[in-house]
Design a protein around this motif. Structure first.
Motif, PDB file in Angstrom:
ATOM      1  N   TRP A 168       0.876  -1.173   0.000  1.00  0.00           N
ATOM      2  CA  TRP A 168       0.000   0.000   0.000  1.00  0.00           C
ATOM      3  C   TRP A 168       0.909   1.217   0.000  1.00  0.00           C
ATOM      4  N   HIS A 198      -2.901   2.175  -4.912  1.00  0.00           N
ATOM      5  CA  HIS A 198      -4.259   2.029  -4.394  1.00  0.00           C
ATOM      6  C   HIS A 198      -5.242   1.581  -5.480  1.00  0.00           C
ATOM      7  N   TRP A 248      -8.038  -6.768  -7.124  1.00  0.00           N
ATOM      8  CA  TRP A 248      -8.980  -7.397  -6.193  1.00  0.00           C
ATOM      9  C   TRP A 248     -10.357  -7.554  -6.831  1.00  0.00           C
ATOM     10  N   LEU A 270      -0.692  -7.993   1.241  1.00  0.00           N
ATOM     11  CA  LEU A 270       0.071  -6.784   1.528  1.00  0.00           C
ATOM     12  C   LEU A 270       0.960  -7.030   2.741  1.00  0.00           C
ATOM     13  N   TYR A 277      -5.586  -8.531   1.507  1.00  0.00           N
ATOM     14  CA  TYR A 277      -6.374  -7.314   1.321  1.00  0.00           C
ATOM     15  C   TYR A 277      -7.794  -7.744   0.989  1.00  0.00           C
ATOM     16  N   SER A 331     -10.418  -2.948   4.893  1.00  0.00           N
ATOM     17  CA  SER A 331      -9.634  -3.990   5.558  1.00  0.00           C
ATOM     18  C   SER A 331      -8.255  -3.509   5.974  1.00  0.00           C
ATOM     19  N   LEU A 332      -8.024  -2.182   5.937  1.00  0.00           N
ATOM     20  CA  LEU A 332      -6.720  -1.620   6.275  1.00  0.00           C
ATOM     21  C   LEU A 332      -6.803  -0.780   7.546  1.00  0.00           C
ATOM     22  N   PRO A 362      -3.110  -4.500   6.172  1.00  0.00           N
ATOM     23  CA  PRO A 362      -4.352  -5.271   6.273  1.00  0.00           C
ATOM     24  C   PRO A 362      -4.543  -5.816   7.686  1.00  0.00           C
TER      25      PRO A 362
END
Length: 191
Positions: A49, A58, A65, A73, A87, A92-93, A103
């Motif tokens: 990321w 990003h 995905w 990640l 991810y 989810s981050l 993540p």
């Protein structure tokens, strides 16, 4: 030029990039990659990321995905190695110990990168002859790249002008096989 001074010079150059240039550079890198069959067919992609003036990952991560790839990640570990987690969308981050977004999924361990079909790594510069990448100096990605198989594309994402001659190399440095700049993809090391 030694690594410390080269790193400073590139970070200074990146700090001078305006938002339009950063956005256009990142979009060009993303589109170049997404047009490649070896990217489209990668079922498991190790990426990162991005932050600051790095070419943004990003949109690339989201596109991979959404098209069905599993994207892992890095998660920083206390021992300076990288762990990996899946991810699972933008929510989810969460901020990790270094302030980077990581993540929150279950940690897969440092060896999870061994199963990736494609590995995308950050770099400040890459040597066009040897494939040696200049990172931020902590060795996280050199340890991770040492685990990647010989036929897996390892790709550094760069801004224009960061594929150069003369990146200083040390014994622990792991070369990347490809570099992507807005102007194109360069094969560096045979797979």
């Amino acid at each position: 030029m030694d690594k410390v001074n080269l790193r400073r010079r590139i970070l200074r150059s990146r700090a001078e990039l305006d938002e339009t240039t950063l956005r256009e550079s990142s979009a060009a890198v993303r589109e170049l990659l997404l047009d490649q069959p070896w990217v489209q067919m990668a079922g498991l992609v190790a990426c990162y990321w991005s932050f600051g003036a790095e070419p943004s990952t990003h949109g690339l991560i989201l596109a991979l995905w959404k098209h069905g790839a599993t994207v892992i990640l890095p998660v920083q570990r206390a021992d300076a190695d990288l762990d990996w987690a899946v991810y699972d969308g933008p929510d989810s981050l969460a901020p990790g110990p270094g302030g980077y977004l990581e993540p929150v999924d279950v940690r897969r361990g440092p060896d999870a990168i061994r199963t990736a079909a494609l590995v995308l790594v950050p770099a400040l510069a890459v040597d066009r002859t040897t494939g040696v990448r200049l990172g931020r100096g902590r060795g996280h990605y050199d340890r991770a790249l040492a685990r990647v198989g010989p036929n897996v594309p390892t790709v550094a994402l760069l801004h224009e002008g960061e594929l150069i001659e003369g990146v200083p190399a040390e014994p622990h440095d792991q070369p990347v096989r490809l570099a992507v700049q807005p102007s194109g993809i360069t094969r560096l090391v045979q797979m």
